[in-house]
Motif scaffolding. Structure first.
Motif, short mmCIF file in Angstrom:
data_model
loop_
_atom_site.label_atom_id
_atom_site.label_comp_id
_atom_site.label_asym_id
_atom_site.label_seq_id
_atom_site.Cartn_x
_atom_site.Cartn_y
_atom_site.Cartn_z
N ALA A 21 24.98 8.00 -25.12
CA ALA A 21 23.90 7.45 -24.17
C ALA A 21 22.81 8.49 -24.06
N LYS A 22 21.64 7.98 -24.12
CA LYS A 22 20.33 8.88 -24.03
C LYS A 22 20.52 9.77 -22.49
N ASN A 23 20.98 9.08 -21.59
CA ASN A 23 20.89 9.63 -20.26
C ASN A 23 21.90 10.54 -19.86
N TYR A 96 13.01 18.14 -17.28
CA TYR A 96 13.22 18.74 -15.85
C TYR A 96 14.64 19.52 -15.96
N TYR A 97 15.68 18.94 -16.62
CA TYR A 97 17.13 19.54 -16.94
C TYR A 97 16.92 21.29 -17.21
N LEU A 98 15.71 21.21 -17.93
CA LEU A 98 15.69 22.90 -18.53
C LEU A 98 15.64 23.71 -17.19
N ILE A 124 9.63 15.23 -8.02
CA ILE A 124 10.84 15.60 -8.39
C ILE A 124 11.48 16.64 -6.99
N ASP A 125 10.63 16.13 -6.01
CA ASP A 125 11.05 16.98 -4.48
C ASP A 125 12.55 17.35 -4.46
N GLN A 126 13.39 16.38 -4.63
CA GLN A 126 14.69 16.43 -4.34
C GLN A 126 15.19 17.57 -5.30
N HIS A 127 14.72 17.59 -6.48
CA HIS A 127 15.40 18.62 -7.64
C HIS A 127 14.96 20.10 -6.80
N ILE A 128 13.74 20.06 -6.32
CA ILE A 128 13.23 21.33 -6.05
C ILE A 128 13.96 21.76 -4.84
N SER A 166 19.33 10.34 -6.32
CA SER A 166 18.69 10.65 -7.71
C SER A 166 19.40 10.95 -8.67
N VAL A 167 19.49 10.49 -9.82
CA VAL A 167 20.42 10.93 -11.07
C VAL A 167 20.05 11.97 -11.42
N GLY A 168 18.68 12.36 -11.70
CA GLY A 168 18.06 13.38 -12.32
C GLY A 168 18.46 14.74 -11.15
N ALA A 169 18.10 14.67 -10.03
CA ALA A 169 18.22 15.72 -9.25
C ALA A 169 19.59 15.91 -8.81
N MET A 307 22.31 -1.64 -12.39
CA MET A 307 21.19 -0.72 -13.03
C MET A 307 19.75 -1.08 -12.93
N THR A 308 18.74 -0.34 -12.63
CA THR A 308 17.32 -0.48 -12.65
C THR A 308 16.99 -0.75 -14.09
N ASP A 309 17.83 -0.04 -15.15
CA ASP A 309 17.51 -0.18 -16.65
C ASP A 309 17.96 -1.49 -17.28
N TYR A 332 12.93 1.85 -8.33
CA TYR A 332 11.41 2.18 -8.75
C TYR A 332 10.40 1.24 -8.06
N GLU A 333 9.37 1.81 -7.53
CA GLU A 333 8.45 1.07 -6.79
C GLU A 333 7.52 0.05 -7.76
N ASN A 334 7.72 0.55 -9.16
CA ASN A 334 6.56 -0.12 -10.22
C ASN A 334 7.18 -0.36 -11.46
N CYS A 361 15.85 -0.84 1.43
CA CYS A 361 14.87 -0.55 0.51
C CYS A 361 14.00 0.36 0.88
N ARG A 362 13.60 1.54 0.21
CA ARG A 362 12.52 2.42 0.59
C ARG A 362 11.07 1.75 0.50
N PHE A 363 11.07 0.79 -0.23
CA PHE A 363 9.75 0.20 -0.52
C PHE A 363 9.51 -0.89 0.59
N LEU A 390 9.39 2.51 -22.29
CA LEU A 390 10.65 2.45 -23.07
C LEU A 390 11.40 0.94 -23.04
N ARG A 391 11.78 0.94 -21.71
CA ARG A 391 12.60 -0.24 -21.40
C ARG A 391 11.78 -1.89 -21.34
N GLY A 392 10.64 -1.64 -21.00
CA GLY A 392 9.63 -2.75 -20.86
C GLY A 392 9.21 -3.05 -22.27
N1 EPU Z 1 12.91 10.50 -6.89
C1 EPU Z 1 12.12 11.07 -5.93
N2 EPU Z 1 12.20 12.42 -5.78
C2 EPU Z 1 13.07 13.07 -6.67
C3 EPU Z 1 13.82 12.29 -7.70
C4 EPU Z 1 13.76 11.01 -7.55
O1 EPU Z 1 11.51 10.38 -4.77
O2 EPU Z 1 13.29 14.17 -6.53
C5 EPU Z 1 12.79 8.84 -6.97
C6 EPU Z 1 12.05 8.26 -7.92
O3 EPU Z 1 10.87 8.26 -7.88
C7 EPU Z 1 12.80 6.89 -8.29
C8 EPU Z 1 14.07 7.27 -7.69
O4 EPU Z 1 14.17 8.32 -6.79
O5 EPU Z 1 12.35 5.98 -7.39
C9 EPU Z 1 15.46 7.12 -8.57
O6 EPU Z 1 14.93 8.15 -9.38
P1 EPU Z 1 15.99 9.18 -10.22
O7 EPU Z 1 15.62 10.56 -9.99
O8 EPU Z 1 17.39 8.68 -10.30
O9 EPU Z 1 15.58 8.82 -11.72
P2 EPU Z 1 15.28 9.77 -13.03
O10 EPU Z 1 16.40 10.93 -12.96
O11 EPU Z 1 13.95 10.29 -13.03
C10 EPU Z 1 16.84 8.64 -14.60
C11 EPU Z 1 17.12 8.03 -16.07
C12 EPU Z 1 16.14 6.79 -15.71
C13 EPU Z 1 16.84 5.98 -15.08
C14 EPU Z 1 16.91 6.44 -13.68
C15 EPU Z 1 17.97 5.72 -12.57
C16 EPU Z 1 17.03 9.98 -17.18
C17 EPU Z 1 16.25 11.03 -18.32
N3 EPU Z 1 16.46 8.92 -16.83
O12 EPU Z 1 15.52 8.69 -14.07
O13 EPU Z 1 16.23 6.09 -17.12
O14 EPU Z 1 16.32 4.62 -14.88
O15 EPU Z 1 17.80 7.76 -13.64
O16 EPU Z 1 19.24 5.26 -13.21
O17 EPU Z 1 18.11 10.20 -17.25
C18 EPU Z 1 15.32 5.25 -18.91
O18 EPU Z 1 16.21 5.48 -19.57
O19 EPU Z 1 14.43 4.24 -19.43
C19 EPU Z 1 15.18 5.65 -17.55
C20 EPU Z 1 14.01 5.36 -17.03
#
Ligand code: EPU
Length: 434
Positions: A21-23, A96-98, A124-128, A166-169, A307-309, A332-334, A361-363, A390-392
């Motif tokens: 898995a990439k993610n 951003y994971y770095l 990336i406000d939630q990470h911060i 948020s997955v990333g945060a 999953m959105t993906d 995602y909004e878009n 839904c936030r949107f 990528l997915r598109g």
């Molecule tokens: N968001 C915020 N603030 C934050 C973080 C996220 O507003 O600080 C919002 C985003 O704008 C989005 C929503 O929260 O609307 C979800 O974002 P999330 O952080 O979950 O996504 P991500 O970490 O940026 C990862 C995957 C994406 C996958 C999403 C959801 C990686 C590198 N990317 O993105 O994968 O769509 O989680 O599962 O892990 C892909 O593989 O093509 C891909 C886009």
């Protein structure tokens, strides 16, 4: 090779093996920064996002060894540079994971703002917010994230509530918290299988992390971690993409490596549409049984939701279902920009600003076209397509394979970001392309 000429209209048949898995790989690789010692990862996908993140680690001073096609060993004992190279980091989202890993280990990070697909604002406000709750000072200016722990050099455990799941945060805050002094409580977190894979890695390294049913992670900081050996889980997004391709082309694909637990929600939808599948220990066979496909209403969501993906490749199959399907995108909004070329190929897809579903839904009441109504079945005709993301992009490939006549698909290299050897896999499935 950035362009494919595809002669569509032929069912895809055969067996392909999905990659890691990439993610999951893209946070697990930076986790190596947390230790002096060798970290070994198996089932690493051969995709350009992974090549880039490994290259970044090399530039920071890590010793990165390729053991075989899908196994790497990383040793970050001699990191000499903590400034992440701008050009490399801007090409991917996962850079951003770095921030989390460098901040957790060294108390200091300078990382360019991440790149990635254009699916909306993607702040990336939630990470911060998480890093700040652990005592870091974070400043974003001139395209760079500057993060440091003033004075003490070590983060302190903190209470973090994510306003947006948020997955990333979730993963970034975890990477920062495992070496922090004291406990971190991270609530409102995401619990995707890729996140749990990172938790497994961190536990192997010596971290103490638990998760409650209400999606709160508790991370007890430890003084030191050690290297790990880990086989990454397989890519459920890639699996669903090939499953959707089987449906859209009236095909039959055995997806070796696809696993049921991570795909349960997708499998339910696949069955409702009328697709057939057979689950074995080695993978899942997906096929179109003939006859009409049924329309479906889905809403994307965080795990264990749909999953959105998964929605982008599935929308292509839904253009062939008999009736009205509805997709409400709540992550995602878009993420419906990719439907425009599908409409130009003959699909009937209407986008709406309204929430066409019942999930919070936030949107809602905002100006984003985040719901789609797909009317089918509509024959698709080949055309020239420019891959948007990528997915598109993979979805456009599926559409071109399902369409009658030739399609010229440009910008194929974007798909390399997330689908390992998809050219070889298309050949194995009998696709007609050059
Ligand atoms: N968001 C915020 N603030 C934050 C973080 C996220 O507003 O600080 C919002 C985003 O704008 C989005 C929503 O929260 O609307 C979800 O974002 P999330 O952080 O979950 O996504 P991500 O970490 O940026 C990862 C995957 C994406 C996958 C999403 C959801 C990686 C590198 N990317 O993105 O994968 O769509 O989680 O599962 O892990 C892909 O593989 O093509 C891909 C886009």
């Amino acid at each position: 090779m950035t362009k494919y000429l595809i002669e569509g209209g032929h069912p895809l048949h055969g067996t392909i093996e999905i990659s890691g898995a990439k993610n999951a790989a893209v946070p697990i690789i930076p986790a190596a920064l947390l230790v002096d010692g060798v970290c070994r990862i198996e089932n690493v996908p051969q995709i350009s996002d992974v090549t880039l993140i490994l290259q970044i680690l090399r530039e920071l001073g890590a010793d990165v060894r390729t053991i075989n096609r899908t196994t790497v060993e990383i040793d970050c004992s001699h990191i000499r540079n903590r400034q992440v190279p701008y050009e490399l980091a801007r090409k991917i989202r996962a850079s951003y994971y770095l921030v989390g890993a460098l901040l957790g280990r060294f108390g200091w990070a300078e990382v360019p703002l991440p790149g990635g697909c254009n699916l909306g604002g993607r702040p990336i406000d939630q990470h911060i917010k998480g890093f700040v709750a652990m005592g870091a000072e974070v400043d974003v200016r001139n395209g760079l994230i500057y993060a440091q722990v003033p004075g003490r050099g070590c983060l302190a455990g903190g209470q973090v509530y994510l306003d947006i799941v948020s997955v990333g945060a979730t993963m970034n805050i975890m990477l920062a918290a495992v070496l922090a002094e004291g406990k971190t409580e991270l609530s409102g977190a995401a619990t995707e299988p890729e996140i749990m894979d990172l938790v497994c890695v961190l536990q192997k390294m010596g971290a103490i992390i638990s998760v409650d049913v209400d999606r709160t992670f508790r991370i007890e900081g430890v003084k030191e971690l050690q290297g790990y050996t880990h086989t990454s889980l397989t890519d459920r997004i890639e699996a669903a993409s090939w499953a959707s391709a089987a449906l859209a082309t009236h095909g039959d694909i055995f997806v070796k490596g696809a696993t049921q637990p991570e795909m349960m929600t997708f499998l339910n939808v696949f069955r409702k549409i009328g697709g057939e599948f057979d689950i074995t220990d080695k993978g899942i066979r997906f096929w179109h049984p003939g006859g009409d496909l049924k329309p479906v209403a889905i809403e994307t969501d965080v795990h264990p939701g749909f999953m959105t993906d998964w929605q982008q490749p599935l929308v292509v199959a839904l253009t062939q279902a008999n009736g009205l399907s509805i997709v409400h995108e709540t992550v995602y909004e878009n993420r419906f920009g990719f439907t425009k070329p599908l409409v130009e190929m003959g699909a009937t897809i209407q986008l709406y600003r309204e929430c066409l579903g019942s999930l919070p839904c936030r949107f809602r009441q905002r100006n984003y076209k985040h719901s789609a109504v797909i009317f089918g079945p509509t024959p698709l005709t080949g055309r020239d397509i420019d891959v948007p993301d990528l997915r598109g992009g993979f979805s456009h490939l599926i559409a071109a394979l399902a369409a009658k006549g030739p399609s010229n698909v440009q910008g194929i290299s974007l798909i390399d970001r997330g689908y390992a050897d998809f050219r070889g896999k298309l050949e194995a499935l009998g696709a007609d392309f050059d």
